[in-house]
Design a protein around this motif. Structure first.
Motif, PDB file in Angstrom:
ATOM      1  N   MET A 188       0.805  -1.219   0.000  1.00 37.39           N
ATOM      2  CA  MET A 188       0.000   0.000   0.000  1.00 37.39           C
ATOM      3  C   MET A 188       0.838   1.269   0.000  1.00 37.39           C
ATOM      4  O   MET A 188       0.294   2.365   0.093  1.00 37.39           O
ATOM      5  N   ASP A 189       2.154   1.151  -0.132  1.00 38.85           N
ATOM      6  CA  ASP A 189       3.027   2.325  -0.106  1.00 38.85           C
ATOM      7  C   ASP A 189       2.619   3.387  -1.108  1.00 38.85           C
ATOM      8  O   ASP A 189       2.812   4.577  -0.879  1.00 38.85           O
ATOM      9  N   VAL A 190       2.065   2.986  -2.219  1.00 39.76           N
ATOM     10  CA  VAL A 190       1.687   3.934  -3.270  1.00 39.76           C
ATOM     11  C   VAL A 190       0.659   4.951  -2.770  1.00 39.76           C
ATOM     12  O   VAL A 190       0.560   6.050  -3.298  1.00 39.76           O
ATOM     13  N   PHE A 191      -0.068   4.623  -1.731  1.00 43.84           N
ATOM     14  CA  PHE A 191      -1.127   5.502  -1.243  1.00 43.84           C
ATOM     15  C   PHE A 191      -0.664   6.460  -0.156  1.00 43.84           C
ATOM     16  O   PHE A 191      -1.444   7.261   0.328  1.00 43.84           O
ATOM     17  N   ASP A 192       0.614   6.407   0.226  1.00 37.77           N
ATOM     18  CA  ASP A 192       1.098   7.205   1.351  1.00 37.77           C
ATOM     19  C   ASP A 192       1.560   8.611   1.011  1.00 37.77           C
ATOM     20  O   ASP A 192       1.737   9.419   1.885  1.00 37.77           O
ATOM     21  N   GLY A 193       1.793   8.911  -0.271  1.00 44.08           N
ATOM     22  CA  GLY A 193       2.360  10.206  -0.632  1.00 44.08           C
ATOM     23  C   GLY A 193       1.321  11.289  -0.773  1.00 44.08           C
ATOM     24  O   GLY A 193       0.118  11.046  -0.706  1.00 44.08           O
ATOM     25  N   PRO A 194       1.774  12.525  -0.984  1.00 46.63           N
ATOM     26  CA  PRO A 194       0.853  13.614  -1.270  1.00 46.63           C
ATOM     27  C   PRO A 194       0.085  13.321  -2.557  1.00 46.63           C
ATOM     28  O   PRO A 194       0.504  12.490  -3.359  1.00 46.63           O
ATOM     29  N   ASP A 195      -1.020  14.019  -2.778  1.00 42.42           N
ATOM     30  CA  ASP A 195      -1.905  13.738  -3.908  1.00 42.42           C
ATOM     31  C   ASP A 195      -1.188  13.690  -5.247  1.00 42.42           C
ATOM     32  O   ASP A 195      -1.422  12.799  -6.045  1.00 42.42           O
ATOM     33  N   LYS A 196      -0.303  14.656  -5.521  1.00 37.33           N
ATOM     34  CA  LYS A 196       0.382  14.691  -6.813  1.00 37.33           C
ATOM     35  C   LYS A 196       1.255  13.456  -6.996  1.00 37.33           C
ATOM     36  O   LYS A 196       1.240  12.818  -8.039  1.00 37.33           O
ATOM     37  N   ASP A 197       2.028  13.097  -5.954  1.00 37.15           N
ATOM     38  CA  ASP A 197       2.872  11.916  -6.036  1.00 37.15           C
ATOM     39  C   ASP A 197       2.033  10.652  -6.124  1.00 37.15           C
ATOM     40  O   ASP A 197       2.381   9.720  -6.842  1.00 37.15           O
TER      41      ASP A 197
END
Length: 137
Positions: A75-84
């Motif tokens: 689920m790491d892909v969901f941890d960044g700011p919206d743009k990332d």
């Protein structure tokens, strides 16, 4: 007779499924082996990986254990700011393209000079500006 509504998979379901597929293929596990360890059919694993079916949390825990990773690794892909996050979701969606993982694995084995030449060749062959934008990122 009412028209049947076909709802497209949610991009987050697609991204999670892609993360499962990438991890599974990285460790060399087949869909059948993952399905056996999770108590589902390999067709169900296909649906999860395509984002067609949502993965429940309890099933995600089983999948993570079978893939020898943590749930958070998937689920790491969901941890960044919206743009990332949007860029990561786009990348995971692109990784679902048939042959993408094999191409990336072969690219990683190339010496730096050959990588540079290959990227130049692809830029020349690809009029799509998105490819150039992704490479610049």
């Amino acid at each position: 007779m009412p028209a049947t509504s076909v709802k497209a998979p949610d991009p987050m379901d697609i991204a999670l499924g892609a993360a499962v597929r990438i991890r599974r293929r990285t460790i060399g596990m087949s869909q059948e082996a993952l399905a056996d360890q999770c108590g589902v059919s390999f067709q169900q694993i296909q649906k999860y990986e395509n984002g067609a079916n949502r993965i429940s949390f309890s099933r995600l825990v089983l999948i993570a254990r079978a893939l020898r990773c943590r749930v958070t690794d998937l689920m790491d892909v969901f941890d960044g700011p919206d743009k990332d996050t949007a860029r990561d979701l786009d990348l995971l969606t692109r990784m679902r393209t048939p042959g993408a993982l094999e191409l990336l694995a072969a690219y990683e084995r190339l010496p730096p000079e050959a990588r540079s030449s290959l990227v130049s060749l692809l830029r020349a062959l690809t009029p799509d500006a998105r490819v150039k934008a992704v490479e610049a990122a």
